[in-house]
Design a protein around this motif. Sequence first.
Motif, PDB file in Angstrom:
ATOM      1  N   TYR A 102      19.277 -28.389 -28.607  1.00  0.00           N
ATOM      2  CA  TYR A 102      20.701 -28.773 -28.025  1.00  0.00           C
ATOM      3  C   TYR A 102      21.377 -27.659 -27.839  1.00  0.00           C
ATOM      4  N   GLU A 103      22.769 -27.341 -27.281  1.00  0.00           N
ATOM      5  CA  GLU A 103      23.264 -26.721 -27.274  1.00  0.00           C
ATOM      6  C   GLU A 103      24.624 -26.172 -28.876  1.00  0.00           C
ATOM      7  N   ALA A 104      23.989 -27.183 -29.768  1.00  0.00           N
ATOM      8  CA  ALA A 104      24.943 -26.298 -30.716  1.00  0.00           C
ATOM      9  C   ALA A 104      23.966 -26.061 -32.244  1.00  0.00           C
ATOM     10  N   CYS A 105      22.475 -26.865 -31.948  1.00  0.00           N
ATOM     11  CA  CYS A 105      22.167 -27.188 -33.507  1.00  0.00           C
ATOM     12  C   CYS A 105      21.878 -25.997 -34.255  1.00  0.00           C
ATOM     13  N   PRO A 106      22.492 -25.732 -35.163  1.00  0.00           N
ATOM     14  CA  PRO A 106      22.218 -24.595 -36.220  1.00  0.00           C
ATOM     15  C   PRO A 106      20.612 -24.683 -36.523  1.00  0.00           C
ATOM     16  N   PHE A 107      19.928 -25.237 -36.880  1.00  0.00           N
ATOM     17  CA  PHE A 107      17.927 -24.665 -37.070  1.00  0.00           C
ATOM     18  C   PHE A 107      17.530 -24.562 -35.502  1.00  0.00           C
ATOM     19  N   CYS A 108      18.339 -24.826 -34.611  1.00  0.00           N
ATOM     20  CA  CYS A 108      18.035 -23.931 -33.187  1.00  0.00           C
ATOM     21  C   CYS A 108      18.444 -22.284 -33.244  1.00  0.00           C
ATOM     22  N   ASN A 109      19.660 -22.436 -33.834  1.00  0.00           N
ATOM     23  CA  ASN A 109      20.016 -21.197 -33.822  1.00  0.00           C
ATOM     24  C   ASN A 109      18.886 -20.350 -34.750  1.00  0.00           C
ATOM     25  N   LYS A 110      18.175 -20.781 -35.517  1.00  0.00           N
ATOM     26  CA  LYS A 110      17.561 -19.932 -37.033  1.00  0.00           C
ATOM     27  C   LYS A 110      16.433 -19.460 -36.171  1.00  0.00           C
ATOM     28  N   VAL A 111      16.063 -20.233 -35.272  1.00  0.00           N
ATOM     29  CA  VAL A 111      14.921 -19.565 -34.607  1.00  0.00           C
ATOM     30  C   VAL A 111      15.336 -18.276 -33.935  1.00  0.00           C
ATOM     31  N   LYS A 112      16.299 -18.696 -33.262  1.00  0.00           N
ATOM     32  CA  LYS A 112      17.078 -17.459 -31.652  1.00  0.00           C
ATOM     33  C   LYS A 112      17.112 -16.794 -32.208  1.00  0.00           C
ATOM     34  N   ALA A 113      17.919 -16.798 -33.421  1.00  0.00           N
ATOM     35  CA  ALA A 113      18.155 -15.143 -34.328  1.00  0.00           C
ATOM     36  C   ALA A 113      16.674 -14.724 -34.807  1.00  0.00           C
ATOM     37  N   PHE A 114      15.850 -15.617 -34.943  1.00  0.00           N
ATOM     38  CA  PHE A 114      14.455 -15.259 -35.638  1.00  0.00           C
ATOM     39  C   PHE A 114      14.200 -13.730 -34.363  1.00  0.00           C
ATOM     40  N   LEU A 115      14.507 -14.348 -33.166  1.00  0.00           N
ATOM     41  CA  LEU A 115      13.345 -14.287 -31.506  1.00  0.00           C
ATOM     42  C   LEU A 115      14.575 -12.635 -31.740  1.00  0.00           C
ATOM     43  N   ASP A 116      15.420 -13.185 -31.285  1.00  0.00           N
ATOM     44  CA  ASP A 116      16.379 -11.879 -31.030  1.00  0.00           C
ATOM     45  C   ASP A 116      16.309 -10.643 -32.165  1.00  0.00           C
ATOM     46  N   TYR A 117      16.276 -11.062 -33.087  1.00  0.00           N
ATOM     47  CA  TYR A 117      16.674  -9.696 -34.475  1.00  0.00           C
ATOM     48  C   TYR A 117      14.717  -8.658 -33.898  1.00  0.00           C
ATOM     49  N   TYR A 118      13.350  -9.761 -33.366  1.00  0.00           N
ATOM     50  CA  TYR A 118      12.633  -9.352 -33.159  1.00  0.00           C
ATOM     51  C   TYR A 118      12.169  -8.910 -31.731  1.00  0.00           C
ATOM     52  N   ASP A 119      13.117  -9.004 -31.089  1.00  0.00           N
ATOM     53  CA  ASP A 119      13.542  -8.549 -29.967  1.00  0.00           C
ATOM     54  C   ASP A 119      11.825  -9.418 -29.023  1.00  0.00           C
ATOM     55  N   ILE A 120      12.211 -10.442 -28.748  1.00  0.00           N
ATOM     56  CA  ILE A 120      11.132 -11.175 -28.637  1.00  0.00           C
ATOM     57  C   ILE A 120      11.695 -12.189 -27.381  1.00  0.00           C
ATOM     58  N   PRO A 121      11.262 -12.076 -26.285  1.00  0.00           N
ATOM     59  CA  PRO A 121      11.895 -12.509 -24.897  1.00  0.00           C
ATOM     60  C   PRO A 121      12.263 -13.966 -24.707  1.00  0.00           C
ATOM     61  N   TYR A 122      12.151 -14.693 -24.234  1.00  0.00           N
ATOM     62  CA  TYR A 122      12.606 -16.146 -24.588  1.00  0.00           C
ATOM     63  C   TYR A 122      13.170 -16.822 -23.327  1.00  0.00           C
ATOM     64  N   LYS A 123      13.208 -17.918 -22.916  1.00  0.00           N
ATOM     65  CA  LYS A 123      13.762 -18.660 -22.090  1.00  0.00           C
ATOM     66  C   LYS A 123      14.079 -20.086 -22.727  1.00  0.00           C
ATOM     67  N   VAL A 124      15.007 -20.829 -22.178  1.00  0.00           N
ATOM     68  CA  VAL A 124      16.002 -21.792 -22.619  1.00  0.00           C
ATOM     69  C   VAL A 124      16.177 -23.480 -22.279  1.00  0.00           C
ATOM     70  N   VAL A 125      15.633 -24.263 -22.336  1.00  0.00           N
ATOM     71  CA  VAL A 125      15.519 -25.328 -21.934  1.00  0.00           C
ATOM     72  C   VAL A 125      16.290 -26.503 -22.461  1.00  0.00           C
ATOM     73  N   GLU A 126      17.527 -26.299 -21.823  1.00  0.00           N
ATOM     74  CA  GLU A 126      18.682 -27.055 -22.424  1.00  0.00           C
ATOM     75  C   GLU A 126      18.345 -28.862 -22.212  1.00  0.00           C
ATOM     76  N   VAL A 127      18.226 -29.652 -23.619  1.00  0.00           N
ATOM     77  CA  VAL A 127      17.060 -30.770 -23.437  1.00  0.00           C
ATOM     78  C   VAL A 127      18.752 -31.796 -23.991  1.00  0.00           C
ATOM     79  N   ASN A 128      18.713 -32.947 -22.357  1.00  0.00           N
ATOM     80  CA  ASN A 128      19.790 -33.836 -22.971  1.00  0.00           C
ATOM     81  C   ASN A 128      20.242 -34.846 -23.608  1.00  0.00           C
ATOM     82  N   PRO A 129      20.558 -34.477 -24.451  1.00  0.00           N
ATOM     83  CA  PRO A 129      21.228 -35.534 -25.985  1.00  0.00           C
ATOM     84  C   PRO A 129      20.810 -36.983 -25.615  1.00  0.00           C
ATOM     85  N   ILE A 130      20.773 -37.368 -24.264  1.00  0.00           N
ATOM     86  CA  ILE A 130      20.697 -38.943 -24.953  1.00  0.00           C
ATOM     87  C   ILE A 130      19.464 -39.541 -23.994  1.00  0.00           C
TER      88      ILE A 130
END
Length: 331
Positions: A102-130
């Motif tokens: 989800y766009e504003a999730c702090p827990f998702c941001n935890k994961v992205k911080a790890f991926l960014d720091y360790y230079d691991i490329p990733y794709k994102v799928v934005e989930v419709n919350p409804i």
Amino acid sequence: MRRIGGLVALCRAVEGIAISSTAGNVVCNRMLQTALYGTTSAYSRRHHWFTNSNKLVEQPAAHTVAGTMLFSVAASAVSEDVHAKEPVQPKLRPNDVVLYQYEACPFCNKVKAFLDYYDIPYKVVEVNPISKKEIKWSGYKKVPILMVDGEQMIDSSEIIDELSRRVGSRAQGDNLSDEAGEENKWRGWVDNHLVHVLSPNIYRSGSEALESFDYITSHGNFSFTERIIARYAGAAAMYFVSKKLKKRHNITDERAALYDAAETWVDALKGRDFLGGSKPNLADLAVFGVLRPIRHLQSGKDMVEHTRIGEWYSRMEDAVGASCRLETQGA
């Protein structure tokens, strides 16, 4: 009716709050999940949140989203070696990583911080919350979900633990060391305390609640109708829900609780650049990840102005560096 009914599940994930399933309450429930546990999109241009004097740097109007909620900004390349990324050895780097968020999730941001720091490329799928149609293939109906070379991983902390083992960022036996014990203690503090202080702050007033939903609805995966309903109904619902969260977590003064959490973290550093010493550890990345979403909200600005956390956060921006996000899928 299906859209309105679906909106309430957004509220339900927040703090495990149980809200009745009547038609009126349903609009509130799903909104909470997106508001607090959604994810943030990455940007290619870096914005400094802090200066060395612990004062907020004004952002250019073109890059400041008035009334924004929870978004992550990709940092630029680092100039200091001591704060450089920790790239993974090519033989250990996953080939295909996809984050469902989800766009504003702090827990998702935890994961992205790890991926960014360790230079691991990733794709994102934005989930419709409804509808959550993007994750209907999974038996797990929350975010983040991380697919790594076709294997599903769930729960932010478990995802990071597993990735750490796979990419060699933590040697076997480290969990027995004093340093790892301290790291695990503060990672638990993030999940069990820090995240619970955020929602009463970002929805503290009607204007702050609307500020938050302005960003969510602008950057989340909503249809036009869902966006209109979510912006106003969600902001109103979350304003009142935040009061319940205050009571649930024994918070009397939202800002005081946020400032205390920030100061507690700075005290834990004991004068070090990071909890990990000269470089961030998983606890540093966790704190950075959950705070990154509020960086341009009023609560985040107030936190910087009234606490000592600014310099650490600025160092973390440099350390995490540029986003490794490849593209966005599932608009």
